[in-house]
Design a protein around this motif. Structure first.
Motif, PDB file in Angstrom:
ATOM      1  N   LYS A  43     -12.646  12.969  -8.758  1.00  0.00           N
ATOM      2  CA  LYS A  43     -12.193  12.099  -9.840  1.00  0.00           C
ATOM      3  C   LYS A  43     -10.694  12.284 -10.091  1.00  0.00           C
ATOM      4  N   LEU A  44     -10.274  13.526 -10.053  1.00  0.00           N
ATOM      5  CA  LEU A  44      -8.853  13.810 -10.245  1.00  0.00           C
ATOM      6  C   LEU A  44      -8.022  13.114  -9.154  1.00  0.00           C
ATOM      7  N   GLY A  45      -8.531  13.170  -7.923  1.00  0.00           N
ATOM      8  CA  GLY A  45      -7.840  12.509  -6.810  1.00  0.00           C
ATOM      9  C   GLY A  45      -7.711  11.023  -7.081  1.00  0.00           C
ATOM     10  N   MET A  46      -8.826  10.432  -7.482  1.00  0.00           N
ATOM     11  CA  MET A  46      -8.862   8.988  -7.726  1.00  0.00           C
ATOM     12  C   MET A  46      -7.895   8.596  -8.860  1.00  0.00           C
ATOM     13  N   LEU A  47      -7.960   9.344  -9.984  1.00  0.00           N
ATOM     14  CA  LEU A  47      -7.114   9.005 -11.140  1.00  0.00           C
ATOM     15  C   LEU A  47      -5.626   9.154 -10.810  1.00  0.00           C
ATOM     16  N   THR A  48      -5.306  10.209 -10.035  1.00  0.00           N
ATOM     17  CA  THR A  48      -3.897  10.420  -9.680  1.00  0.00           C
ATOM     18  C   THR A  48      -3.390   9.253  -8.833  1.00  0.00           C
ATOM     19  N   LEU A  49      -4.238   8.802  -7.909  1.00  0.00           N
ATOM     20  CA  LEU A  49      -3.832   7.687  -7.042  1.00  0.00           C
ATOM     21  C   LEU A  49      -3.663   6.404  -7.867  1.00  0.00           C
ATOM     22  N   GLU A  50      -4.643   6.165  -8.738  1.00  0.00           N
ATOM     23  CA  GLU A  50      -4.604   4.937  -9.546  1.00  0.00           C
ATOM     24  C   GLU A  50      -3.302   4.878 -10.357  1.00  0.00           C
ATOM     25  N   LYS A  51      -2.951   6.036 -10.937  1.00  0.00           N
ATOM     26  CA  LYS A  51      -1.765   6.079 -11.796  1.00  0.00           C
ATOM     27  C   LYS A  51      -0.481   5.824 -10.993  1.00  0.00           C
ATOM     28  N   ILE A  52      -0.392   6.461  -9.863  1.00  0.00           N
ATOM     29  CA  ILE A  52       0.845   6.384  -9.073  1.00  0.00           C
ATOM     30  C   ILE A  52       1.057   4.974  -8.494  1.00  0.00           C
ATOM     31  N   CYS A  53      -0.054   4.222  -8.367  1.00  0.00           N
ATOM     32  CA  CYS A  53       0.028   2.897  -7.722  1.00  0.00           C
ATOM     33  C   CYS A  53       0.029   1.737  -8.718  1.00  0.00           C
ATOM     34  N   GLU A  54       0.072   2.064 -10.003  1.00  0.00           N
ATOM     35  CA  GLU A  54       0.021   1.027 -11.035  1.00  0.00           C
ATOM     36  C   GLU A  54       1.027  -0.106 -10.763  1.00  0.00           C
ATOM     37  N   GLY A  55       0.567  -1.339 -10.790  1.00  0.00           N
ATOM     38  CA  GLY A  55       1.474  -2.483 -10.642  1.00  0.00           C
ATOM     39  C   GLY A  55       1.845  -2.832  -9.218  1.00  0.00           C
ATOM     40  N   LYS A  56       1.334  -2.094  -8.244  1.00  0.00           N
ATOM     41  CA  LYS A  56       1.701  -2.375  -6.849  1.00  0.00           C
ATOM     42  C   LYS A  56       0.857  -3.506  -6.269  1.00  0.00           C
ATOM     43  N   ARG A  57       1.478  -4.297  -5.417  1.00  0.00           N
ATOM     44  CA  ARG A  57       0.810  -5.438  -4.798  1.00  0.00           C
ATOM     45  C   ARG A  57       0.068  -4.986  -3.545  1.00  0.00           C
ATOM     46  N   ARG A  58       0.654  -4.029  -2.848  1.00  0.00           N
ATOM     47  CA  ARG A  58       0.096  -3.584  -1.576  1.00  0.00           C
ATOM     48  C   ARG A  58       0.337  -2.079  -1.416  1.00  0.00           C
ATOM     49  N   VAL A  59      -0.718  -1.347  -1.060  1.00  0.00           N
ATOM     50  CA  VAL A  59      -0.575   0.107  -0.894  1.00  0.00           C
ATOM     51  C   VAL A  59      -1.210   0.533   0.430  1.00  0.00           C
ATOM     52  N   LEU A  60      -0.405   1.211   1.227  1.00  0.00           N
ATOM     53  CA  LEU A  60      -0.963   1.867   2.423  1.00  0.00           C
ATOM     54  C   LEU A  60      -1.224   3.306   2.022  1.00  0.00           C
ATOM     55  N   PHE A  61      -2.508   3.684   1.985  1.00  0.00           N
ATOM     56  CA  PHE A  61      -2.854   5.039   1.547  1.00  0.00           C
ATOM     57  C   PHE A  61      -3.206   5.890   2.770  1.00  0.00           C
ATOM     58  N   ILE A  62      -2.519   6.994   2.928  1.00  0.00           N
ATOM     59  CA  ILE A  62      -2.826   7.896   4.057  1.00  0.00           C
ATOM     60  C   ILE A  62      -3.342   9.214   3.488  1.00  0.00           C
ATOM     61  N   GLY A  63      -4.639   9.417   3.601  1.00  0.00           N
ATOM     62  CA  GLY A  63      -5.265  10.645   3.102  1.00  0.00           C
ATOM     63  C   GLY A  63      -5.405  11.634   4.252  1.00  0.00           C
TER      64      GLY A  63
END
Ligand code: S6P
Length: 602
Positions: A151-171
């Protein structure tokens, strides 16, 4: 060792056989090459490290595992490179996030800041960001427990990407195991309009962790299988690179392979975007082959690396400190290597420390200056001069890392300052053919490891990334070799590991089973006794969750060695404690128990 023996070592692919430790994923198997590394001489340790690292670049050759240069792997890399190319051509409201736990998060940081710097040099806006479980303090210290929190991982990602149109996520999760990263991938899959997830790891999908994650019924494996379903715009890049030198120590090969894979993708996408071309599999392969050259160029200095290991081992054995004092991005490699010694070898933060020129200003991390968090967060050269240098003596070792592109006068001044306190000064220096040699510094130092790279180099940025990998290999060798000589490794297991998350808890149980030959239940019970420091387990303890066990374990030291001595001797915890006290070197304590518990022949 004769060269013939060495090539035999390199050819060994025993770990790929279906019957070899079939219950463990590749990333947790023990490497058959290194089963006696704890008794090896420094020279032999380097040979073994070279052979294990060479496994990263082995071809598939009949095995069931996908390897780095396989078509399927390079094809996925090409697809990801193409996605990034598009973003680089139209970066508005886009973001590339690199994320991971422990070493994987530190490398995410290293690469995100490096490629932002490249963009800045081209007068473009930053496009990359990083996430490390536990926040920026995890860049420098061991923060293993947030790894278990999807959950912490998910929330951190959501916050950092706020307002973005396109995100390439590399885990990045070398073991395809970290719930923190899994939470982020699950989030990406739920929002395919914005997020394209890529997972990097070094196990086949069938070996991804298959244990429900905290707060969920989903397992990492089920999630990866979901990524593979038709219609998903998700990519998995997971070549096998062979078991680690020290079992499970993914900071080593896992970290190196992460750097090779991702820098290849990122750098190729940048070149394609700038030159208005498209990347080909051939380009990706050629870039990765250049890293294979880094391996051979680095290990061609085996004798000097062995000498460094010898000196490091001596310093650590005498209770001395090892300081990496570095310039440029090599400083970050030093900080990363030092931070990993704590969870891997149960080391104190003062045993191995890193210092970087420019401190936090050069580090350029999101949370800025962390000095106020405590002395282990003091990382600049000034901090080294004020807090560490005054108390150094000959039993402490200082390794300076720099390149011909750094301020060599400044380096010389630093060497002279350090020499006033200790003669135990060593240097690791990179330069291109024709650039200044380390001649003037050599007489001031106990050893010089100078790596000369062919001129001309295709690209300065690429060259620096190669120097980073070369330095990583040397630093990993120095810290691992030094701790082996200090007696922190038994066979090829880190027996003094910290049990601070669920992966480490399960790994501790497996180590106990393997080394004691006792049943799983007995090993787990004994581990719990050591974790809670009790002779008898209560219902409260046995019914608690693994998370609770790891919290208690984080307050104790030497839990695995204690449990192992109890199991080998069939003794109480207090007896095990006094045995360990009389043998402060963990490996010797274990060996003494093994000898006295083996019935003598009639
Ligand atoms: C391993 C290191 C750990 C790992 C971390 C993430 O040598 O000490 O901190 O990097 O546990 O592992 P993974 O498999 O998710 O990349």
């Amino acid at each position: 060792m004769a060269d013939r023996d060495f090539s035999r070592i390199c050819d060994t692919r025993e770990w790929e056989l279906p019957g070899y430790e079939p219950w463990f994923p590749v990333s947790e198997k023990s490497n058959p090459l290194t089963c006696d590394i704890d008794k090896a001489s420094p020279n032999h340790i380097v040979r073994l490290l070279a052979a294990c690292d060479a496994q990263i670049f082995q071809t598939k050759s009949g095995s069931t595992y996908e390897r780095l240069f396989c078509d399927s792997i390079v094809h996925s890399m090409k697809e990801v490179t193409k996605m990034l190319e598009h973003i680089l051509r139209d970066p508005e409201d886009s973001l590339v996030v690199l994320s991971g736990c422990g070493t994987s998060g530190r490398l995410a940081f290293l690469m995100a800041t490096c490629f932002n710097r490249i963009l800045k040099d081209q007068e473009q806006k930053p496009l990359y960001t990083y996430i490390i479980a536990g926040g920026d303090k995890a860049l420098l210290t061991s923060q293993e427990s947030p790894e278990d929190d999807p959950k912490l991982g998910m929330l951190t990602l959501e916050k950092i990407c706020e307002g973005k149109r396109r995100v390439l996520f590399i885990g990045i999760s070398c073991g395809l195991s970290a719930p923190f990263v899994a939470g982020q991938i699950a989030f990406c899959l739920k929002h395919p309009d914005v997020f394209s997830p890529v997972l990097v790891g070094f196990n086949p999908v069938s070996q991804a962790r298959d244990e429900p994650m905290p707060g969920s019924t989903l397992t990492f494996r089920a999630l990866v299988q979901k990524m593979q379903q038709k219609g998903q715009r998700a990519f998995i890049i997971n070549p096998a690179v062979g078991p680690e030198v020290i079992t499970g120590s993914s900071r080593m090969k896992g970290g190196s392979a992460t750097k090779i894979l991702l820098e290849t993708i990122l750098a190729s996408a940048h070149t394609a975007a700038i030159t208005n071309t498209h990347v080909t599999q051939g380009v990706l392969l050629a870039r990765m082959k250049a890293y294979e050259f880094v391996h051979s160029a680095t290990y061609s200095h085996s004798e000097q690396i062995a000498a460094l290991i010898q000196s490091t081992g001596l310093s650590l054995q005498r209770g001395g400190r090892v300081c990496y004092v570095a310039w440029g991005s090599l400083g970050l490699l030093g900080l990363i290597d030092a931070s990993e010694c704590i969870p891997t070898f149960g080391a104190d933060y003062e045993d191995v420390r890193g210092f970087i020129r420019g401190g936090y200003q050069d580090l350029d991390n999101i949370e800025g200056d962390l000095t106020s968090l405590g002395p282990q967060f003091c990382i600049s050269h000034e901090d080294f001069m004020h807090l560490v240098l005054p108390n150094l003596s000959d039993r402490d070792l200082v390794l300076l890392l720099y390149t011909a592109h750094d301020d060599l006068d400044e380096v010389e001044k630093m060497i002279l300052r350090v020499r006033e306190k200790t003669s135990n000064v060593h240097i690791l220096y990179h330069r291109l053919e024709g650039e200044a040699a380390a001649d003037s510094m050599a007489p001031l130092c106990s050893s010089v490891l100078s790596v000369t790279w062919p001129f001309p180099s295709p690209d300065l940025n690429l060259l620096h990334m190669q120097w980073e990998l070369s330095s990583k290999l040397v630093l990993n060798a120095v810290s691992t070799g030094g701790h082996i000589l200090k007696g922190k490794v038994y066979r090829n297991h880190m027996i003094d590991l910290q049990v601070t998350n669920s992966k480490l808890y399960h790994r501790a149980g497996h180590i106990l089973q393997k080394l004691s030959g006792c049943s799983q239940t007995r090993c787990e019970e004994t581990l719990l006794k050591a974790i809670y420091d009790v002779e008898t387990l209560t219902e409260d303890i046995t019914s608690a969750r693994v998370y609770t066990h790891t919290i208690s374990a984080s307050r104790r030291s030497r839990v695995v060695p204690l449990a192992l001595v109890c199991l080998l001797m069939g003794c109480s915890l207090s007896e095990a404690k006094s045995r360990l006290q009389s043998h402060p070197v963990v490996r010797e304590a274990v060996e003494a128990c093994v000898t006295s518990s083996t019935p003598s022949s009639p």
